[in-house]
Motif scaffolding. Structure first.
Motif, PDB file in Angstrom:
ATOM      1  N   GLN A  97       0.713  -1.172   0.057  1.00 17.99           N
ATOM      2  CA  GLN A  97       0.074  -0.140  -0.117  1.00 17.99           C
ATOM      3  C   GLN A  97       0.871   1.131   0.057  1.00 17.99           C
ATOM      4  OE1 GLN A  97      -0.640  -2.435   2.558  1.00 17.99           O
ATOM      5  NE2 GLN A  97      -3.111  -3.139   1.891  1.00 17.99           N
ATOM      6  N   LEU A  98       0.356   2.155  -0.356  1.00 19.04           N
ATOM      7  CA  LEU A  98       0.797   3.650  -0.505  1.00 19.04           C
ATOM      8  C   LEU A  98      -0.076   4.736   0.121  1.00 19.04           C
ATOM      9  CD1 LEU A  98       1.926   4.006  -4.065  1.00 19.04           C
ATOM     10  CD2 LEU A  98       3.413   3.826  -2.196  1.00 19.04           C
ATOM     11  N   THR A  99       0.423   5.770   0.694  1.00 17.86           N
ATOM     12  CA  THR A  99      -0.182   6.986   0.940  1.00 17.86           C
ATOM     13  C   THR A  99       0.521   8.297   0.214  1.00 17.86           C
ATOM     14  OG1 THR A  99       0.755   7.775   2.824  1.00 17.86           O
ATOM     15  CG2 THR A  99      -1.001   6.173   3.100  1.00 17.86           C
ATOM     16  N   ILE A 100      -0.310   8.860  -0.516  1.00 21.11           N
ATOM     17  CA  ILE A 100       0.391  10.123  -1.224  1.00 21.11           C
ATOM     18  C   ILE A 100      -0.242  11.351  -0.910  1.00 21.11           C
ATOM     19  CG2 ILE A 100       0.705  10.937  -3.468  1.00 21.11           C
ATOM     20  CD1 ILE A 100       1.392   8.225  -4.264  1.00 21.11           C
ATOM     21  N   SER A 101       0.670  12.334  -0.328  1.00 16.53           N
ATOM     22  CA  SER A 101       0.116  13.706  -0.117  1.00 16.53           C
ATOM     23  C   SER A 101       0.819  14.594  -0.850  1.00 16.53           C
ATOM     24  CB  SER A 101       0.662  13.966   1.558  1.00 16.53           C
ATOM     25  OG  SER A 101      -0.132  13.142   2.586  1.00 16.53           O
ATOM     26  N   LEU A 102      -0.018  15.435  -1.216  1.00 14.61           N
ATOM     27  CA  LEU A 102       0.370  16.605  -2.452  1.00 14.61           C
ATOM     28  C   LEU A 102       0.136  18.085  -1.632  1.00 14.61           C
ATOM     29  CD1 LEU A 102      -1.339  15.343  -5.624  1.00 14.61           C
ATOM     30  CD2 LEU A 102       1.116  14.898  -4.693  1.00 14.61           C
ATOM     31  N   ALA A 103       0.943  18.870  -1.625  1.00 13.83           N
ATOM     32  CA  ALA A 103       0.844  20.393  -1.657  1.00 13.83           C
ATOM     33  C   ALA A 103       1.079  20.934  -2.805  1.00 13.83           C
ATOM     34  CB  ALA A 103       1.794  20.906  -0.311  1.00 13.83           C
ATOM     35  N   VAL A 104       0.374  21.788  -3.519  1.00 16.40           N
ATOM     36  CA  VAL A 104       0.463  22.387  -4.708  1.00 16.40           C
ATOM     37  C   VAL A 104      -0.083  23.699  -4.567  1.00 16.40           C
ATOM     38  CG1 VAL A 104      -0.022  20.298  -6.384  1.00 16.40           C
ATOM     39  CG2 VAL A 104      -1.890  21.299  -5.499  1.00 16.40           C
ATOM     40  N   SER A 105       0.740  24.814  -5.375  1.00 14.32           N
ATOM     41  CA  SER A 105       0.522  25.969  -5.605  1.00 14.32           C
ATOM     42  C   SER A 105      -0.641  26.126  -6.518  1.00 14.32           C
ATOM     43  CB  SER A 105       1.722  26.910  -5.846  1.00 14.32           C
ATOM     44  OG  SER A 105       1.913  26.628  -7.167  1.00 14.32           O
ATOM     45  N   ASN A 106      -1.257  27.375  -6.353  1.00 15.90           N
ATOM     46  CA  ASN A 106      -2.311  27.702  -7.438  1.00 15.90           C
ATOM     47  C   ASN A 106      -2.219  27.688  -8.825  1.00 15.90           C
ATOM     48  OD1 ASN A 106      -4.096  27.455  -5.353  1.00 15.90           O
ATOM     49  ND2 ASN A 106      -4.360  29.730  -4.802  1.00 15.90           N
ATOM     50  N   ARG A 107      -0.896  27.848  -9.318  1.00 20.24           N
ATOM     51  CA  ARG A 107      -0.547  27.864 -10.782  1.00 20.24           C
ATOM     52  C   ARG A 107      -0.702  26.586 -11.229  1.00 20.24           C
ATOM     53  NH1 ARG A 107       4.806  25.278 -11.979  1.00 20.24           N
ATOM     54  NH2 ARG A 107       6.203  25.328  -9.654  1.00 20.24           N
ATOM     55  N   VAL A 132      -3.980   3.917  -0.612  1.00 18.26           N
ATOM     56  CA  VAL A 132      -5.038   3.988   0.073  1.00 18.26           C
ATOM     57  C   VAL A 132      -5.159   5.163   1.223  1.00 18.26           C
ATOM     58  CG1 VAL A 132      -4.616   1.431   0.758  1.00 18.26           C
ATOM     59  CG2 VAL A 132      -3.312   3.137   2.089  1.00 18.26           C
ATOM     60  N   GLY A 133      -4.535   6.397   0.757  1.00 19.83           N
ATOM     61  CA  GLY A 133      -4.880   7.439   1.570  1.00 19.83           C
ATOM     62  C   GLY A 133      -4.044   8.664   1.080  1.00 19.83           C
ATOM     63  N   GLY A 134      -4.179   9.820   1.756  1.00 15.02           N
ATOM     64  CA  GLY A 134      -3.170  10.804   1.264  1.00 15.02           C
ATOM     65  C   GLY A 134      -4.006  12.197   1.555  1.00 15.02           C
ATOM     66  N   ASP A 135      -3.431  13.238   1.334  1.00 16.52           N
ATOM     67  CA  ASP A 135      -3.873  14.360   1.744  1.00 16.52           C
ATOM     68  C   ASP A 135      -3.551  15.429   0.446  1.00 16.52           C
ATOM     69  OD1 ASP A 135      -5.052  16.567   3.237  1.00 16.52           O
ATOM     70  OD2 ASP A 135      -3.226  16.763   4.825  1.00 16.52           O
ATOM     71  N   THR A 136      -4.288  16.306   0.126  1.00 19.45           N
ATOM     72  CA  THR A 136      -4.119  17.341  -1.081  1.00 19.45           C
ATOM     73  C   THR A 136      -4.397  18.654  -0.442  1.00 19.45           C
ATOM     74  OG1 THR A 136      -4.885  15.316  -2.429  1.00 19.45           O
ATOM     75  CG2 THR A 136      -4.693  17.732  -3.388  1.00 19.45           C
ATOM     76  N   THR A 137      -3.383  19.585  -0.455  1.00 18.63           N
ATOM     77  CA  THR A 137      -3.537  20.927   0.089  1.00 18.63           C
ATOM     78  C   THR A 137      -2.851  21.716  -0.801  1.00 18.63           C
ATOM     79  OG1 THR A 137      -3.309  22.030   2.113  1.00 18.63           O
ATOM     80  CG2 THR A 137      -1.709  20.576   1.743  1.00 18.63           C
ATOM     81  N   SER A 138      -2.787  23.087  -0.435  1.00 25.87           N
ATOM     82  CA  SER A 138      -2.235  23.984  -1.257  1.00 25.87           C
ATOM     83  C   SER A 138      -0.855  24.369  -0.617  1.00 25.87           C
ATOM     84  CB  SER A 138      -3.269  25.567  -1.441  1.00 25.87           C
ATOM     85  OG  SER A 138      -3.425  25.901  -0.220  1.00 25.87           O
ATOM     86  N   SER A 139       0.036  24.984  -1.642  1.00 26.75           N
ATOM     87  CA  SER A 139       1.291  25.278  -0.962  1.00 26.75           C
ATOM     88  C   SER A 139       1.790  26.698  -1.434  1.00 26.75           C
ATOM     89  CB  SER A 139       2.377  24.568  -1.565  1.00 26.75           C
ATOM     90  OG  SER A 139       2.732  25.032  -2.831  1.00 26.75           O
ATOM     91  N   ASN A 140       2.467  27.446  -0.829  1.00 24.13           N
ATOM     92  CA  ASN A 140       2.632  28.680  -1.243  1.00 24.13           C
ATOM     93  C   ASN A 140       3.784  28.808  -2.507  1.00 24.13           C
ATOM     94  OD1 ASN A 140       1.527  30.264   0.846  1.00 24.13           O
ATOM     95  ND2 ASN A 140       3.121  29.620   2.335  1.00 24.13           N
ATOM     96  N   LYS A 141       4.448  27.803  -2.835  1.00 22.55           N
ATOM     97  CA  LYS A 141       5.199  27.706  -3.876  1.00 22.55           C
ATOM     98  C   LYS A 141       5.408  26.298  -4.168  1.00 22.55           C
ATOM     99  CE  LYS A 141       9.599  29.471  -5.505  1.00 22.55           C
ATOM    100  NZ  LYS A 141      10.866  29.987  -4.974  1.00 22.55           N
TER     101      LYS A 141
END
Lengths: 349, 349
Positions: A97-107, A132-141
């Motif tokens: 299994q894997l979890t993947i979290s991403l922080a991405v800027s609005n670009r 099986v899981g993760g989190d996706t949120t925004s970053s400043n850069k």
């Protein structure tokens, strides 16, 4: 909802956090029996019938670990998964299994994250692991990817970095230096592109190198081969930071020394020719280049017949006592102390 | 090495990646029998005797999830751990291990990361979980923390978001709105400080609120209480995004509706007085505020006698059929459809 390719690019705000996760993970179907509940609750629920569980985690930061100037997002997603699976295989365990979290800027529009997830999905299917899981949120850069890989194996089969014994053979899968030389090729093309955006790069002669850099594979086949050959490594690690650094980890963990023979280090012919072109020493590239994700392990000498002649495996040296230290025996026979000159995330800033 | 407090601040480059991890985790001693191998190999090795394993992950980004202008690093480390443990308790499982990945820009000296790890270490000791892995790298901007929490529980005790049945009671631990009002107080003080850096804030009247925001706790005690009372929730979730949003998750997952009674929503007196001061509606704050990390769960009515009169638990409503929808019954008796107005990481940019 996203079929009209001519419509404006979808912003992440429009979709919202939960909608985004649902959308990105819609093609991910559980493959593992042990995945009881994947994405969609406070935690994923897993079941491990027996044995032990391995957990490894890595964080990839744009501008530090990757450059989107020459890294397609799909490849990046694939690589982010693979480098973590490599850590599980390096314990001689089966990733599950894997979890993947991403922080991405609005670009980044939705379409960019879809590309990234295409690579994640492809890798998870090829390697048979479940996201099986993760989190996706925004970053400043920029883009930050954090992956946690989970695997399992029987207690008696788990292989640690420690465990190498004097006279054990030091064995390597595949060949080294390709990923590093691929990076040099990509960086050169990027510089040319900056000066002349009309330039059409011909990467064909470097396809092996570029693929080693952009789309590395974890050595699932070696994990399976070792089981099929009934080989039980005494210690193991994967090559993420360069051969030198990884050998030193095995030596330090096992309180042993080693002799590594320069002439035995496996190099692909295209690595050798690229090194000539870039005026780099190919042995140094293999020792310090990193990102090849090959497996480095030690075996008792009596297991040698099981691997003898196998084209996927090369004996590059042997283990000595700790007092002797870790040395490279050069082609001219001189003994040079190994130093860790691998990649340092902080030193490169 | 770091005993001379008068020396210049230590940069992360001086220490290197491996030295940094070793240094930061030096006070972390395994507490769980199931932690076979923690930090220091390609993967951590865990052993789960029986039952199921829960995995939850979260990413916290500076400027999005926290502001170092009013968040002490030690508190931040503590909170980063706690919010992930809360997810494991929300499955009615015992948290056992954590991995922590950090990306930090070069403006952070070693001492800053030491502070952060003090909080991480404190939380892991208080909650009895082991930090078994992680990654520490550089970022281009700010601090990013990614935490993965692992827990275990018997299959028959694991509680999902789905499972609520018509006529079940909706029960909440603790009280709501404190974390949100704490944030308002901290933001106001920050604005005052910008205008007048000599200003000495008196946070004493708001200590409960500020602590709810800066140093939340996961409801380990409620997890233990439910076991002690032999209460088996039919569904459960933790309050990270506000009561409204979490209730809607339970209703959607369970294909049910609910009535929540405004007058039953537990509010601390300091939340009520701060709401008056800030001219905010306290019910709205409780419904949409978020970050309280209380547990929201449903129980069969026949279990009510087990929780009756318990000061930690409040029945705030009951489950209805799906067609009836999810409603707030206001103090004047009107029925208002619940909407998710919780925190949205993308909407706040």
């Amino acid at each position: 909802m996203f079929e009209n390719k001519d419509s404006e690019r979808t912003t992440l705000e429009q979709l919202g956090e939960f909608g985004l996760i649902d959308h990105l993970t819609r093609n991910l179907k559980p493959l593992q029996q042990g995945t009881i509940k994947g994405i969609g609750d406070d935690a994923a629920i897993l079941q491990f019938k027996k044995g032990q569980v391995g957990v490894s985690t890595d964080m990839l930061v744009e501008g530090v670990h990757f450059d989107l100037g020459y890294t397609p997002l799909k490849h990046l997603g694939y690589k982010a998964v693979v480098v973590n699976l490599s850590d599980i295989y390096a314990m001689n365990m089966q990733p599950t299994q894997l979890t993947i979290s991403l922080a991405v800027s609005n670009r980044f529009p939705l379409e960019a994250l879809e590309e990234l997830y295409e690579g994640i999905t492809l890798a998870s299917q090829i390697y048979g692991v479940d996201v099986v899981g993760g989190d996706t949120t925004s970053s400043n850069k920029g883009l930050i990817i954090s992956v946690t890989a989970i695997g399992q194996g029987e207690k008696e089969n788990v292989v640690y970095r420690k465990g190498a014994k004097e006279n054990d053979l030091l064995v390597l899968s595949g060949d080294l230096g390709g990923a590093y030389m691929g990076l040099q090729v990509l960086k050169r093309e990027q510089e040319v592109f900056k000066v002349n955006p009309q330039h059409q790069p011909d990467l064909e002669p470097y396809s092996y190198l570029v693929e080693r850099q952009l789309k590395p594979e974890a050595r699932k086949d070696i994990f399976e081969l070792l089981a099929a050959l009934d080989v039980h490594p005494t210690s193991m690690i994967d090559i993420s930071d360069g051969l030198s650094s990884e050998i030193l980890h095995l030596c330090k963990s096992g309180n042993v020394g080693c002799n590594v023979y320069e002439e035995k280090i496996p190099l692909d012919p295209t690595v050798i020719s690229a090194c000539e072109e870039f005026k780099l020493d190919s042995s140094l590239v293999a020792l310090s280049g990193g990102e090849d994700y090959e497996l480095l392990f030690t075996i008792d000498q009596k297991e040698f017949p099981k691997i003898k002649g196998n084209p996927n495996l090369t004996v590059v040296g042997h283990i000595t006592d700790q007092a002797s230290g870790a040395h490279l025996i050069s082609r001219n026979g001189s003994s040079i102390p190994l130093t860790a000159q691998g990649w340092n995330a902080f030193g490169q800033q």
